[in-house]
Design a protein around this motif. Structure first.
Motif, PDB file in Angstrom:
ATOM      1  N   UNK A 145     -74.565-110.842 -45.280  1.00  0.00           N
ATOM      2  CA  UNK A 145     -75.620-111.294 -46.189  1.00  0.00           C
ATOM      3  C   UNK A 145     -75.404-112.747 -46.582  1.00  0.00           C
ATOM      4  N   UNK A 146     -74.155-113.113 -46.840  1.00  0.00           N
ATOM      5  CA  UNK A 146     -73.847-114.501 -47.195  1.00  0.00           C
ATOM      6  C   UNK A 146     -74.131-115.436 -46.021  1.00  0.00           C
ATOM      7  N   UNK A 147     -73.819-114.998 -44.816  1.00  0.00           N
ATOM      8  CA  UNK A 147     -74.089-115.820 -43.637  1.00  0.00           C
ATOM      9  C   UNK A 147     -75.579-116.067 -43.474  1.00  0.00           C
ATOM     10  N   UNK A 148     -76.382-115.025 -43.643  1.00  0.00           N
ATOM     11  CA  UNK A 148     -77.832-115.180 -43.518  1.00  0.00           C
ATOM     12  C   UNK A 148     -78.373-116.044 -44.640  1.00  0.00           C
ATOM     13  N   UNK A 149     -77.808-115.898 -45.821  1.00  0.00           N
ATOM     14  CA  UNK A 149     -78.236-116.688 -46.977  1.00  0.00           C
ATOM     15  C   UNK A 149     -78.052-118.173 -46.696  1.00  0.00           C
ATOM     16  N   UNK A 150     -76.834-118.581 -46.357  1.00  0.00           N
ATOM     17  CA  UNK A 150     -76.567-120.004 -46.148  1.00  0.00           C
ATOM     18  C   UNK A 150     -77.161-120.491 -44.829  1.00  0.00           C
ATOM     19  N   UNK A 155     -84.526-118.055 -50.764  1.00  0.00           N
ATOM     20  CA  UNK A 155     -84.244-117.768 -52.169  1.00  0.00           C
ATOM     21  C   UNK A 155     -83.673-116.358 -52.246  1.00  0.00           C
ATOM     22  N   UNK A 156     -82.869-116.096 -53.290  1.00  0.00           N
ATOM     23  CA  UNK A 156     -82.245-114.775 -53.384  1.00  0.00           C
ATOM     24  C   UNK A 156     -83.299-113.670 -53.419  1.00  0.00           C
ATOM     25  N   UNK A 157     -84.363-113.880 -54.187  1.00  0.00           N
ATOM     26  CA  UNK A 157     -85.399-112.847 -54.316  1.00  0.00           C
ATOM     27  C   UNK A 157     -86.081-112.578 -52.980  1.00  0.00           C
ATOM     28  N   UNK A 242     -75.256-107.917 -57.679  1.00  0.00           N
ATOM     29  CA  UNK A 242     -74.609-108.712 -56.634  1.00  0.00           C
ATOM     30  C   UNK A 242     -73.723-109.785 -57.260  1.00  0.00           C
ATOM     31  N   UNK A 243     -74.237-110.426 -58.307  1.00  0.00           N
ATOM     32  CA  UNK A 243     -73.499-111.492 -58.977  1.00  0.00           C
ATOM     33  C   UNK A 243     -72.194-110.962 -59.575  1.00  0.00           C
ATOM     34  N   UNK A 244     -72.251-109.869 -60.317  1.00  0.00           N
ATOM     35  CA  UNK A 244     -71.081-109.349 -61.023  1.00  0.00           C
ATOM     36  C   UNK A 244     -70.071-108.690 -60.084  1.00  0.00           C
ATOM     37  N   UNK A 245     -70.570-107.950 -59.089  1.00  0.00           N
ATOM     38  CA  UNK A 245     -69.687-107.111 -58.281  1.00  0.00           C
ATOM     39  C   UNK A 245     -69.232-107.754 -56.974  1.00  0.00           C
ATOM     40  N   UNK A 246     -69.955-108.773 -56.531  1.00  0.00           N
ATOM     41  CA  UNK A 246     -69.595-109.376 -55.261  1.00  0.00           C
ATOM     42  C   UNK A 246     -69.369-110.889 -55.366  1.00  0.00           C
ATOM     43  N   UNK A 247     -70.292-111.607 -55.994  1.00  0.00           N
ATOM     44  CA  UNK A 247     -70.204-113.066 -56.000  1.00  0.00           C
ATOM     45  C   UNK A 247     -69.034-113.570 -56.841  1.00  0.00           C
ATOM     46  N   UNK A 248     -68.975-113.188 -58.097  1.00  0.00           N
ATOM     47  CA  UNK A 248     -67.918-113.683 -58.990  1.00  0.00           C
ATOM     48  C   UNK A 248     -66.534-113.301 -58.500  1.00  0.00           C
ATOM     49  N   UNK A 249     -66.288-112.056 -58.068  1.00  0.00           N
ATOM     50  CA  UNK A 249     -64.955-111.758 -57.523  1.00  0.00           C
ATOM     51  C   UNK A 249     -64.594-112.628 -56.316  1.00  0.00           C
ATOM     52  N   UNK A 250     -65.579-112.912 -55.453  1.00  0.00           N
ATOM     53  CA  UNK A 250     -65.311-113.756 -54.283  1.00  0.00           C
ATOM     54  C   UNK A 250     -64.985-115.180 -54.705  1.00  0.00           C
ATOM     55  N   UNK A 251     -65.730-115.718 -55.675  1.00  0.00           N
ATOM     56  CA  UNK A 251     -65.478-117.089 -56.140  1.00  0.00           C
ATOM     57  C   UNK A 251     -64.124-117.171 -56.834  1.00  0.00           C
ATOM     58  N   UNK A 252     -63.801-116.184 -57.662  1.00  0.00           N
ATOM     59  CA  UNK A 252     -62.500-116.184 -58.339  1.00  0.00           C
ATOM     60  C   UNK A 252     -61.366-116.177 -57.326  1.00  0.00           C
ATOM     61  N   UNK A 253     -61.491-115.344 -56.294  1.00  0.00           N
ATOM     62  CA  UNK A 253     -60.451-115.262 -55.269  1.00  0.00           C
ATOM     63  C   UNK A 253     -60.358-116.581 -54.502  1.00  0.00           C
ATOM     64  N   UNK A 263     -69.567-122.568 -57.297  1.00  0.00           N
ATOM     65  CA  UNK A 263     -70.996-122.558 -56.978  1.00  0.00           C
ATOM     66  C   UNK A 263     -71.695-121.323 -57.515  1.00  0.00           C
ATOM     67  N   UNK A 264     -72.995-121.481 -57.777  1.00  0.00           N
ATOM     68  CA  UNK A 264     -73.849-120.335 -58.094  1.00  0.00           C
ATOM     69  C   UNK A 264     -74.360-119.747 -56.786  1.00  0.00           C
ATOM     70  N   UNK A 265     -74.956-118.565 -56.851  1.00  0.00           N
ATOM     71  CA  UNK A 265     -75.533-117.970 -55.651  1.00  0.00           C
ATOM     72  C   UNK A 265     -76.577-118.917 -55.061  1.00  0.00           C
ATOM     73  N   UNK A 266     -77.414-119.514 -55.913  1.00  0.00           N
ATOM     74  CA  UNK A 266     -78.502-120.373 -55.444  1.00  0.00           C
ATOM     75  C   UNK A 266     -77.976-121.615 -54.742  1.00  0.00           C
ATOM     76  N   UNK A 267     -76.709-121.953 -54.961  1.00  0.00           N
ATOM     77  CA  UNK A 267     -76.153-123.126 -54.303  1.00  0.00           C
ATOM     78  C   UNK A 267     -75.992-122.920 -52.801  1.00  0.00           C
ATOM     79  N   UNK A 268     -76.059-121.688 -52.333  1.00  0.00           N
ATOM     80  CA  UNK A 268     -76.069-121.468 -50.885  1.00  0.00           C
ATOM     81  C   UNK A 268     -77.353-122.025 -50.283  1.00  0.00           C
ATOM     82  N   UNK A 269     -78.456-121.938 -51.016  1.00  0.00           N
ATOM     83  CA  UNK A 269     -79.725-122.540 -50.561  1.00  0.00           C
ATOM     84  C   UNK A 269     -79.599-124.062 -50.535  1.00  0.00           C
TER      85      UNK A 269
END
Length: 329
Positions: A145-150, A155-157, A242-253, A263-269
């Protein structure tokens, strides 16, 4: 509230947001004043209000607390826009309720001043290596999903609403996806699928081989109307989840492994656009791909990323001057 209730051509969620902004940020200052009184509602009051929004109101007892937190420049611009529209409506009423709009020509905080308060709107651009680190730190169920996003800049929606029938793996000359719908928040805080943000948002996006490789495993065996990307429960990926369970843990790691940005999720755009610009893709092509309503939007948002072309400019001037001097001689 009467002005917002009378607006036509807007979605109910937008009306709900306008009413919330009025209650929280505009009525506390202007609510008890007579809109017809030019002495009460004047330029000085509007400027003072904007300054308060920008700098906030500190708690006089506890310096580490806020009575009103500073707002991001983009938020202030949006709030000022609502106030301007209300006052302008009073000016244009028949008969007019006031002779002028004191919100006109107010100097507002710049979007690029780097002082957006909490949740500021400053864009973050990732290098290929930084994105690769974030992807590696994310749980395996969202890496595609992240690969397709970037790789598409959706937009996320739009991405979360993508269905199998939107993918054309055999498109000529390359595979494509069609953006035809997006998730929209309703006034009661529920979501429903509706048309994309604007007419220009309805678009066809070409897919690279890397992106297509990330899509294919997620559409295999699914029906046409099933979502391409699903949460562990099988439903669509709601942004907050997605933000709480996937994005933030990935950014923290990733930060623990050396990433210096958050970055925010929207920063992939935003990152998608930055990569295209770095490869010399014309802004007009980027505008169409991103679904921007106007090329001006693309230029205003990303023009600062364009590489300097001083040598080309100098050469062009030299050619023009040489030609003109020869003509005179």
């Amino acid at each position: 509230m009467t002005f917002v209730a009378s607006l036509s051509g807007i979605e109910e969620r937008t009306r709900h947001d306008y009413e919330r902004d009025l209650r929280n940020h505009i009525l506390p200052t202007f609510g008890d004043l007579d809109i017809r009184d030019g002495n009460a509602i004047d330029r000085t009051l509007v400027r003072t209000w904007v300054n308060t929004l920008q700098h906030g109101v500190a708690d006089p007892v506890n310096a580490k607390q806020w009575l009103r937190r500073p707002l991001a420049p983009k938020t202030i611009q949006n709030l000022h826009g609502i106030l301007f529209a209300i006052l302008q409506d009073a000016v244009e009423a028949d008969p007019p309720l006031r002779t002028s709009n004191p919100a006109a020509r107010t100097r507002l905080p710049r979007l690029d001043d780097g002082e957006g308060g909490e949740g500021g709107d400053e864009m973050v651009f990732l290098t290929e290596q930084e994105f690769a680190l974030i992807r590696a730190c994310a749980k395996p169920d969202v890496r595609d999903m992240l690969t397709v996003f970037v790789g598409t800049g959706l937009r996320y929606a739009e991405l979360a609403a993508l269905q199998v029938r939107d993918i054309d793996p055999f498109g000529k000359p390359v595979p494509t996806l069609r953006v035809r719908r997006a998730w929209k928040r309703q006034a009661d805080n529920t979501f429903k699928v509706g048309p994309p943000k604007t007419k220009q948002s309805r678009r066809t996006v070409a897919l690279s081989s890397e992106v297509m490789d990330a899509v294919l495993p997620n559409i295999a065996g699914k029906g046409p109307k099933e979502f391409v990307f699903n949460s562990p429960t099988g439903s669509w990926w709601r942004h907050s989840s997605f933000y709480d369970r996937r994005w933030i843990p990935a950014i923290d790691d990733a930060c623990s492994r050396g990433l210096t940005k958050r970055p925010r999720i929207h920063d992939l755009r935003h990152t998608h656009v930055a990569w295209l610009i770095s490869e010399g893709i014309p802004l007009a092509a980027i505008q169409r791909r991103m679904g921007h309503k106007s090329i001006t939007t693309t230029i205003d948002r990303y023009g600062h990323l364009l590489p300097y072309v001083d040598q080309d400019l100098i050469d062009a001037i030299d050619r023009a001057l040489t030609g003109s001097l020869r003509a005179v001689a």
